[in-house]
Design an enzyme around this catalytic site. Structure first.
Site, PDB file in Angstrom:
ATOM      1  N   ARG A  96       4.001   0.089  -7.327  1.00  0.00           N
ATOM      2  CA  ARG A  96       3.309   0.886  -8.337  1.00  0.00           C
ATOM      3  C   ARG A  96       2.201   0.040  -8.970  1.00  0.00           C
ATOM      4  NH1 ARG A  96       2.251   6.080  -9.698  1.00  0.00           N
ATOM      5  NH2 ARG A  96       2.727   6.604 -11.860  1.00  0.00           N
ATOM      6  N   THR A 370      -2.036  12.677  -3.333  1.00  0.00           N
ATOM      7  CA  THR A 370      -0.847  11.862  -3.046  1.00  0.00           C
ATOM      8  C   THR A 370      -0.332  12.249  -1.662  1.00  0.00           C
ATOM      9  OG1 THR A 370      -0.305  11.745  -5.389  1.00  0.00           O
ATOM     10  CG2 THR A 370       1.468  11.211  -3.901  1.00  0.00           C
TER      11      THR A 370
HETATM   12  O1  DON Z   1       3.094   8.928  -9.620  1.00  0.00           O
HETATM   13  C1  DON Z   1       2.977  10.104  -9.926  1.00  0.00           C
HETATM   14  O2  DON Z   1       3.896  10.779 -10.346  1.00  0.00           O
HETATM   15  C2  DON Z   1       1.628  10.781  -9.732  1.00  0.00           C
HETATM   16  N1  DON Z   1       0.592   9.800  -9.810  1.00  0.00           N
HETATM   17  C3  DON Z   1       1.628  11.500  -8.417  1.00  0.00           C
HETATM   18  C4  DON Z   1       0.367  12.261  -8.212  1.00  0.00           C
HETATM   19  C5  DON Z   1       0.492  13.381  -7.272  1.00  0.00           C
HETATM   20  O3  DON Z   1       1.499  13.629  -6.657  1.00  0.00           O
HETATM   21  C6  DON Z   1      -0.718  14.228  -7.135  1.00  0.00           C
HETATM   22  N2  DON Z   1      -0.409  15.421  -6.375  1.00  0.00           N
HETATM   23  N3  DON Z   1      -0.591  16.530  -6.660  1.00  0.00           N
END
Ligand code: DON
Length: 558
Positions: A96, A370
């Site tokens: 992360r 994502t």
């Molecule tokens: O880590 C997370 O929860 C978000 N940054 C994920 C982003 C994401 O899945 C975008 N999709 N729609």
């Protein structure tokens, strides 16, 4: 604090040695499901060169950075859930992003304490320190069989030679056009004379190819302490950001113990904090395990799933953040007794209003970003990886001429208590910004094992990731195959806003009426998610890899 952590580790360790022994067997085949055929192909190419699931994961990660740059990339981060067949162990690689050391709690607020619109999304300050390159190097060095250089080759070729623009990416370029125009280098790669190119247009990224090549030749040190690092920091600062060379130099991935839970005879192996997904998934399954669904009608079944979601997302907002910064009652939240208490507050005939936290305002829905991929190799090694730059093309800004998009993951922090982020998620102190802290995530790469088989599952989708994984897990446990799991129509509740959102077809008219009668507000939503699933049936050694029909991905068994 230390004692507490020790207790947590003991608790997890006890569970991790009691997972199913069946997975010691080897499938003799490889399966990959990813969001793009060329990424699935890149993984298979590396397997054919003698690589294992972990080498394939490196190749797929790098290929996705090229062919799906809106979703993940070298400027982003993610989570890799691994299963090592040789010792039947599960490992969670936390790659992360972290907040830069110069980040402050109120950095996205004006002098009156109000949130500066979009500052945590569309500026260079929105970018966390990326973890994806460190993750690839970590996988290659500690788990793979091939050097990083080799596993990066398919991606280098794709970036250099180009790939044909496909509908989903074209749609996202259209949606993000203004964002991309802010970066001349991004505009050059993804637009044609500042306009969206036609389908089939060959997207070439020579700068990204060169960057990948340099990482391959010099290792991840090039990205974190070498020339690339200097170039990126200068570019971020020139664009108003706050990265320092020390931030990149001190970045490291963290190996964490996955969370382990039980649902009837299934073992759940899933993402620990700084993901909120695993805690919520285990809690929701604990709540649901107390009902006998064979005795309940379909509307009541869905009502109970919604009530479980409501409570788990409430706890997400209340308690969760980076485990290295906040003390969290994980044992409590994942304990079946806690779920029993939650069940006591659930009525079979009424929705519980979500009124404990302040109301939230509406924000624009973001286009889907994502990405997730799942891998199972012939020896039984597994990877479930969800990786991201957060919103479409991250901040839309590029780091110098590296071809790398800067993420906008800082928006996953709670920039102000009670103020929703892009996914309408709220939080409090536990997820406030602090130097070097990891922002809370919803990404939920997960393995499920029963005596009969195994599931590798995950998806993008922001806050909806967790509810999608829950529905997918329940569907597979109900006996459905991989394609059914990824195709399943979805519904979602995240505590606030107090609304059940659903895809057309997810709820029958009768169920909609019945939920409304219970007091739920419902809102139909355009389709969402891009789930990548592998299933393995132990009895007949049947292996399936399925990619969400909502996307362009491919599942392949070889
Ligand atoms: O880590 C997370 O929860 C978000 N940054 C994920 C982003 C994401 O899945 C975008 N999709 N729609």
């Amino acid at each position: 604090m230390k004692l507490y952590r020790f207790a947590v580790i003991l608790f997890f360790a006890w569970f991790s040695v009691t997972t199913h022994a069946e997975t010691m067997r080897a499938p003799g085949k490889t399966a990959i499901a990813s969001a793009h055929p060329l990424a699935t192909q890149a993984g298979m190419d590396i397997i054919k060169q003698g690589g294992n699931a972990f080498d394939a994961a490196v190749a797929i990660t790098a290929a996705l950075a090229v062919v799906e740059p809106n979703s993940s990339g070298l400027g982003g981060g993610g989570f890799y859930l691994l299963h090592q067949a040789k010792n039947n162990s599960n490992i969670f690689v936390d790659a992360r992003e972290t907040a830069p050391a110069a980040a402050t709690r109120d950095m996205f607020l004006d002098k009156d304490g109000n949130v500066i619109e979009s500052a945590s999304r569309n500026t260079a300050k929105a970018a966390g320190i990326p973890g994806e390159v460190a993750a690839m190097a970590h996988l290659a060095e500690h788990y793979g069989r091939l050097p990083l250089r080799t596993s990066l080759q398919p991606a280098i070729k794709l970036a250099h030679d180009g790939f044909a623009l496909y509908p989903r990416l074209r749609g996202i370029i259209e949606y993000s056009k203004d964002k991309l125009k802010k970066s001349p280098i991004a505009a050059q790669a993804f637009l044609q004379k500042n306009e969206v190119p036609a389908l089939g247009f060959v997207i070439k990224q020579p700068r990204l190819a060169k960057t990948l090549q340099r990482i391959g030749e010099k290792g991840s040190g090039e990205f974190y302490t070498g020339e690339l690092a200097k170039q990126m920091v200068k570019s971020v600062r020139d664009q108003g950001g706050i990265w320092s060379e020390a931030d990149l130099a001190s970045y490291h991935v963290i190996e964490r113990m996955p969370l382990v839970g039980k649902y009837h005879d299934a073992t759940i192996v899933t993402a620990p904090p700084p993901s909120s997904g695993g805690v919520a998934l285990i809690d929701m399954l604990n709540v649901l395990s107390g009902y006998d669904f064979s005795k309940l009608d379909a509307s009541t079944h869905k009502h109970l799933i919604i009530e479980a979601m409501r409570r788990a997302y409430r706890d997400r907002a209340q308690y969760l953040g980076d485990p290295d910064f906040v003390r969290m009652p994980i044992e409590m939240l994942t304990n079946p007794l806690y779920a029993a208490g939650q069940r006591n507050s659930i009525s079979l005939s009424k929705a519980t209003p979500s009124s404990l936290l302040p109301d939230v305002t509406d924000v624009a829905d973001e286009s889907p970003q994502t990405t997730h991929f799942s891998v199972l190799d012939a020896e039984g090694n597994r990877v479930a990886a969800t990786i991201t730059v957060n919103l479409g093309f991250g901040s839309g800004l590029m780091a110098g001429n590296t071809g790398i998009f800067l993420n906008n993951e800082m928006d996953d922090f709670s920039v102000k208590a009670g103020t929703p982020n892009a996914f309408k998620l709220i939080g409090n102190d536990a997820n406030a910004i602090a130097p070097n802290k990891r922002m809370l995530s919803s990404m939920t790469p997960t393995f499920i094992e029963t005596g009969k088989g195994m599931l590798i599952i995950g998806t993008p989708g922001g806050s909806r990731i967790i509810s999608m994984v829950l529905l997918g897990v329940l569907d597979w446990l109900d006996g459905h195959d991989a394609m059914h799991v990824v195709s399943l129509k979805r519904f979602h509740h995240q505590y606030l806003p107090d609304v059940v959102s659903y895809e057309a077809g997810a709820l029958s008219d009768e169920e909609i009426n019945s939920l409304k009668q219970r007091g739920d507000s419902l809102k139909e939503f355009s389709s969402y998610g891009n789930m990548e699933v592998i299933t393995w049936d132990f009895d007949n050694n049947k292996i399936e890899a399925a990619s969400d029909p909502r996307g362009d991905g491919v599942g392949w068994v070889y």
